[in-house]
Design a protein around this motif. Structure first.
Motif, PDB file in Angstrom:
ATOM      1  N   LEU A  23      31.770  52.382  47.807  1.00 52.43           N
ATOM      2  CA  LEU A  23      30.725  52.783  46.862  1.00 52.43           C
ATOM      3  C   LEU A  23      31.117  52.445  45.428  1.00 52.43           C
ATOM      4  O   LEU A  23      30.324  51.887  44.658  1.00 52.43           O
ATOM      5  CB  LEU A  23      30.444  54.278  46.999  1.00 52.43           C
ATOM      6  CG  LEU A  23      29.352  54.862  46.112  1.00 52.43           C
ATOM      7  CD1 LEU A  23      28.006  54.252  46.444  1.00 52.43           C
ATOM      8  CD2 LEU A  23      29.318  56.373  46.269  1.00 52.43           C
ATOM      9  N   ILE A  24      32.342  52.762  45.058  1.00 50.46           N
ATOM     10  CA  ILE A  24      32.821  52.476  43.702  1.00 50.46           C
ATOM     11  C   ILE A  24      32.815  50.975  43.430  1.00 50.46           C
ATOM     12  O   ILE A  24      32.392  50.523  42.364  1.00 50.46           O
ATOM     13  CB  ILE A  24      34.222  53.081  43.486  1.00 50.46           C
ATOM     14  CG1 ILE A  24      34.142  54.609  43.536  1.00 50.46           C
ATOM     15  CG2 ILE A  24      34.824  52.610  42.164  1.00 50.46           C
ATOM     16  CD1 ILE A  24      35.491  55.302  43.646  1.00 50.46           C
ATOM     17  N   VAL A  25      33.250  50.190  44.407  1.00 52.30           N
ATOM     18  CA  VAL A  25      33.249  48.724  44.248  1.00 52.30           C
ATOM     19  C   VAL A  25      31.822  48.221  44.042  1.00 52.30           C
ATOM     20  O   VAL A  25      31.563  47.390  43.168  1.00 52.30           O
ATOM     21  CB  VAL A  25      33.916  48.033  45.459  1.00 52.30           C
ATOM     22  CG1 VAL A  25      33.658  46.539  45.445  1.00 52.30           C
ATOM     23  CG2 VAL A  25      35.403  48.324  45.481  1.00 52.30           C
ATOM     24  N   GLN A  26      30.873  48.733  44.828  1.00 52.43           N
ATOM     25  CA  GLN A  26      29.474  48.318  44.685  1.00 52.43           C
ATOM     26  C   GLN A  26      28.928  48.649  43.305  1.00 52.43           C
ATOM     27  O   GLN A  26      28.233  47.837  42.683  1.00 52.43           O
ATOM     28  CB  GLN A  26      28.613  48.981  45.753  1.00 52.43           C
ATOM     29  CG  GLN A  26      28.841  48.442  47.147  1.00 52.43           C
ATOM     30  CD  GLN A  26      28.018  49.186  48.189  1.00 52.43           C
ATOM     31  OE1 GLN A  26      27.040  49.861  47.868  1.00 52.43           O
ATOM     32  NE2 GLN A  26      28.424  49.070  49.440  1.00 52.43           N
ATOM     33  N   VAL A  33      31.148  43.821  36.826  1.00 54.83           N
ATOM     34  CA  VAL A  33      32.597  43.626  36.947  1.00 54.83           C
ATOM     35  C   VAL A  33      32.833  42.652  38.099  1.00 54.83           C
ATOM     36  O   VAL A  33      32.493  42.947  39.239  1.00 54.83           O
ATOM     37  CB  VAL A  33      33.339  44.961  37.203  1.00 54.83           C
ATOM     38  CG1 VAL A  33      34.825  44.720  37.345  1.00 54.83           C
ATOM     39  CG2 VAL A  33      33.053  45.948  36.084  1.00 54.83           C
ATOM     40  N   ASN A  34      33.386  41.499  37.788  1.00 51.12           N
ATOM     41  CA  ASN A  34      33.562  40.463  38.805  1.00 51.12           C
ATOM     42  C   ASN A  34      34.883  40.554  39.548  1.00 51.12           C
ATOM     43  O   ASN A  34      34.980  40.132  40.695  1.00 51.12           O
ATOM     44  CB  ASN A  34      33.447  39.073  38.182  1.00 51.12           C
ATOM     45  CG  ASN A  34      32.044  38.793  37.715  1.00 51.12           C
ATOM     46  OD1 ASN A  34      31.081  39.208  38.326  1.00 51.12           O
ATOM     47  ND2 ASN A  34      31.926  38.088  36.595  1.00 51.12           N
ATOM     48  N   ARG A  35      35.905  41.081  38.909  1.00 45.81           N
ATOM     49  CA  ARG A  35      37.238  41.142  39.523  1.00 45.81           C
ATOM     50  C   ARG A  35      37.582  42.585  39.876  1.00 45.81           C
ATOM     51  O   ARG A  35      37.990  43.359  39.023  1.00 45.81           O
ATOM     52  CB  ARG A  35      38.268  40.533  38.589  1.00 45.81           C
ATOM     53  CG  ARG A  35      38.063  39.028  38.401  1.00 45.81           C
ATOM     54  CD  ARG A  35      39.043  38.465  37.437  1.00 45.81           C
ATOM     55  NE  ARG A  35      38.684  38.947  36.087  1.00 45.81           N
ATOM     56  CZ  ARG A  35      39.191  38.496  34.978  1.00 45.81           C
ATOM     57  NH1 ARG A  35      40.125  37.573  35.019  1.00 45.81           N
ATOM     58  NH2 ARG A  35      38.811  38.958  33.808  1.00 45.81           N
ATOM     59  N   VAL A  36      37.384  42.913  41.150  1.00 50.09           N
ATOM     60  CA  VAL A  36      37.658  44.264  41.631  1.00 50.09           C
ATOM     61  C   VAL A  36      38.631  44.166  42.795  1.00 50.09           C
ATOM     62  O   VAL A  36      38.369  43.471  43.776  1.00 50.09           O
ATOM     63  CB  VAL A  36      36.367  44.985  42.086  1.00 50.09           C
ATOM     64  CG1 VAL A  36      36.685  46.386  42.575  1.00 50.09           C
ATOM     65  CG2 VAL A  36      35.341  45.021  40.964  1.00 50.09           C
ATOM     66  N   ALA A  37      39.754  44.831  42.675  1.00 48.96           N
ATOM     67  CA  ALA A  37      40.730  44.917  43.764  1.00 48.96           C
ATOM     68  C   ALA A  37      40.759  46.363  44.234  1.00 48.96           C
ATOM     69  O   ALA A  37      40.403  47.271  43.497  1.00 48.96           O
ATOM     70  CB  ALA A  37      42.108  44.485  43.283  1.00 48.96           C
TER      71      ALA A  37
END
Length: 70
Positions: A23-26, A33-37
């Motif tokens: 959910l947080i990544v979405q 935000v394009n770079r999410v790890a």
């Protein structure tokens, strides 16, 4: 309302719940935000983190600045 450009931002999401992590990544991607790890625990997060910059004194009591970088 101010508009922000998050496309150069890198975010590390540390969350043990698969659902919440997803959910947080979405939400972050929807914000641009394009770079999410992701990491599911602190150990994984520490292994993934790389500092951009650091400053320390070379001569300190106990562990020296040189000890920190070696």
């Amino acid at each position: 309302m101010a508009r922000y450009d998050f496309n150069r931002l890198s975010v590390l999401v540390i969350e043990d719940s698969v659902f919440m992590r997803s959910l947080i990544v979405q939400v972050l991607k929807a914000m641009g935000v394009n770079r999410v790890a992701t990491a599911e625990n602190g150990e994984q997060a520490i292994a993934m983190m790389t500092p951009v910059a650091g400053m320390t004194a070379a001569d300190m009591v106990g562990r020296t600045g040189v000890d920190l970088i070696l």
